[in-house]
Motif scaffolding. Structure first.
Motif, PDB file in Angstrom:
ATOM      1  N   MET A   1       0.838  -1.170   0.000  1.00  0.00           N
ATOM      2  CA  MET A   1       0.000   0.000   0.000  1.00  0.00           C
ATOM      3  C   MET A   1       0.889   1.243   0.000  1.00  0.00           C
ATOM      4  O   MET A   1       1.916   1.283   0.638  1.00  0.00           O
ATOM      5  N   PHE A   2       0.448   2.271  -0.719  1.00  0.00           N
ATOM      6  CA  PHE A   2       1.178   3.527  -0.819  1.00  0.00           C
ATOM      7  C   PHE A   2       0.270   4.635  -0.308  1.00  0.00           C
ATOM      8  O   PHE A   2      -0.927   4.652  -0.606  1.00  0.00           O
ATOM      9  N   ALA A   3       0.823   5.586   0.433  1.00  0.00           N
ATOM     10  CA  ALA A   3       0.014   6.662   1.010  1.00  0.00           C
ATOM     11  C   ALA A   3       0.742   7.991   0.891  1.00  0.00           C
ATOM     12  O   ALA A   3       1.972   8.049   0.894  1.00  0.00           O
ATOM     13  N   GLU A   4      -0.054   9.074   0.791  1.00  0.00           N
ATOM     14  CA  GLU A   4       0.481  10.425   0.704  1.00  0.00           C
ATOM     15  C   GLU A   4      -0.547  11.379   1.296  1.00  0.00           C
ATOM     16  O   GLU A   4      -1.744  11.289   0.989  1.00  0.00           O
ATOM     17  N   GLU A   5      -0.083  12.283   2.118  1.00  0.00           N
ATOM     18  CA  GLU A   5      -0.973  13.280   2.715  1.00  0.00           C
ATOM     19  C   GLU A   5      -1.234  14.404   1.714  1.00  0.00           C
ATOM     20  O   GLU A   5      -0.347  14.782   0.938  1.00  0.00           O
TER      21      GLU A   5
ATOM     22  N   LEU B   1      -5.599  11.726   3.731  1.00  0.00           N
ATOM     23  CA  LEU B   1      -4.566  10.748   3.444  1.00  0.00           C
ATOM     24  C   LEU B   1      -5.037   9.957   2.224  1.00  0.00           C
ATOM     25  O   LEU B   1      -6.081   9.298   2.273  1.00  0.00           O
ATOM     26  N   TYR B   2      -4.302  10.081   1.122  1.00  0.00           N
ATOM     27  CA  TYR B   2      -4.622   9.361  -0.108  1.00  0.00           C
ATOM     28  C   TYR B   2      -3.824   8.068  -0.102  1.00  0.00           C
ATOM     29  O   TYR B   2      -2.671   8.047   0.340  1.00  0.00           O
ATOM     30  N   TYR B   3      -4.407   6.997  -0.627  1.00  0.00           N
ATOM     31  CA  TYR B   3      -3.683   5.721  -0.644  1.00  0.00           C
ATOM     32  C   TYR B   3      -4.153   4.829  -1.781  1.00  0.00           C
ATOM     33  O   TYR B   3      -5.266   4.956  -2.281  1.00  0.00           O
ATOM     34  N   SER B   4      -3.242   3.939  -2.186  1.00  0.00           N
ATOM     35  CA  SER B   4      -3.541   2.942  -3.217  1.00  0.00           C
ATOM     36  C   SER B   4      -2.780   1.673  -2.870  1.00  0.00           C
ATOM     37  O   SER B   4      -1.819   1.707  -2.098  1.00  0.00           O
TER      38      SER B   4
ATOM     39  N   ARG C   1      -9.219   8.000  -0.426  1.00  0.00           N
ATOM     40  CA  ARG C   1      -8.762   8.954   0.575  1.00  0.00           C
ATOM     41  C   ARG C   1      -9.583   8.791   1.848  1.00  0.00           C
ATOM     42  O   ARG C   1     -10.736   8.354   1.812  1.00  0.00           O
TER      43      ARG C   1
ATOM     44  N   SER D   1     -13.334   5.908   4.383  1.00  0.00           N
ATOM     45  CA  SER D   1     -12.599   6.219   3.159  1.00  0.00           C
ATOM     46  C   SER D   1     -13.576   6.326   1.992  1.00  0.00           C
ATOM     47  O   SER D   1     -14.653   5.740   2.009  1.00  0.00           O
TER      48      SER D   1
ATOM     49  N   ARG E   1       1.573   3.003  -7.588  1.00  0.00           N
ATOM     50  CA  ARG E   1       1.994   4.224  -6.887  1.00  0.00           C
ATOM     51  C   ARG E   1       2.199   5.395  -7.844  1.00  0.00           C
ATOM     52  O   ARG E   1       2.848   6.378  -7.526  1.00  0.00           O
TER      53      ARG E   1
END
Length: 117
Positions: A1-5, A12-15, A24, A32, A42
């Motif tokens: 899993m990849f996450a970025e604020e 918090l966005y994630y894939s 998100r 979510s 990613r």
């Protein structure tokens, strides 16, 4: 899993890995929601105005797209000539995008897209 604020610190966005949706969740907690139905692993960058992302590989190529938060519309900016791999970034001045492309497995090349809008 990849996450970025998100730039404003609210989300918090994630894939996940492989072809997946981009979701998100509020940083403070909560449910979510799906933002984009399909992204390539990613290969996405969240800005204050929208999201740059690559679509999953299809027929040997991928699409570089921009999802605009204000209009809720997605536009295609570039079609790759080969499949993409993990990694997408935007320059600080927002004029260049770098991503990885598979030319001959298992080798991968760094690609530069300039002069897009």
């Amino acid at each position: 899993m990849f996450a970025e604020e998100s730039p404003d610190g609210k989300w918090l966005y994630y894939s996940g890995g492989g072809p997946t949706s981009l979701r998100r969740v509020p940083v403070g907690g909560g449910a979510s929601t799906e933002v984009l139905p399909q992204v390539a692993s990613r290969n996405w960058v969240v800005l204050d105005t929208g999201i740059w992302f690559l679509t999953p590989n299809s027929q040997g190529s991928s699409l570089l797209q921009f999802y605009d938060f204000a209009s809720k519309a997605t536009r295609t900016v570039y079609r790759t000539s080969r499949p993409v791999y993990a990694g997408l970034t935007l320059s600080p001045d927002r004029r260049r995008i770098l991503f990885t492309q598979v030319d001959r497995p298992p080798s991968r090349n760094l690609m530069l897209v300039e002069n897009f809008r």
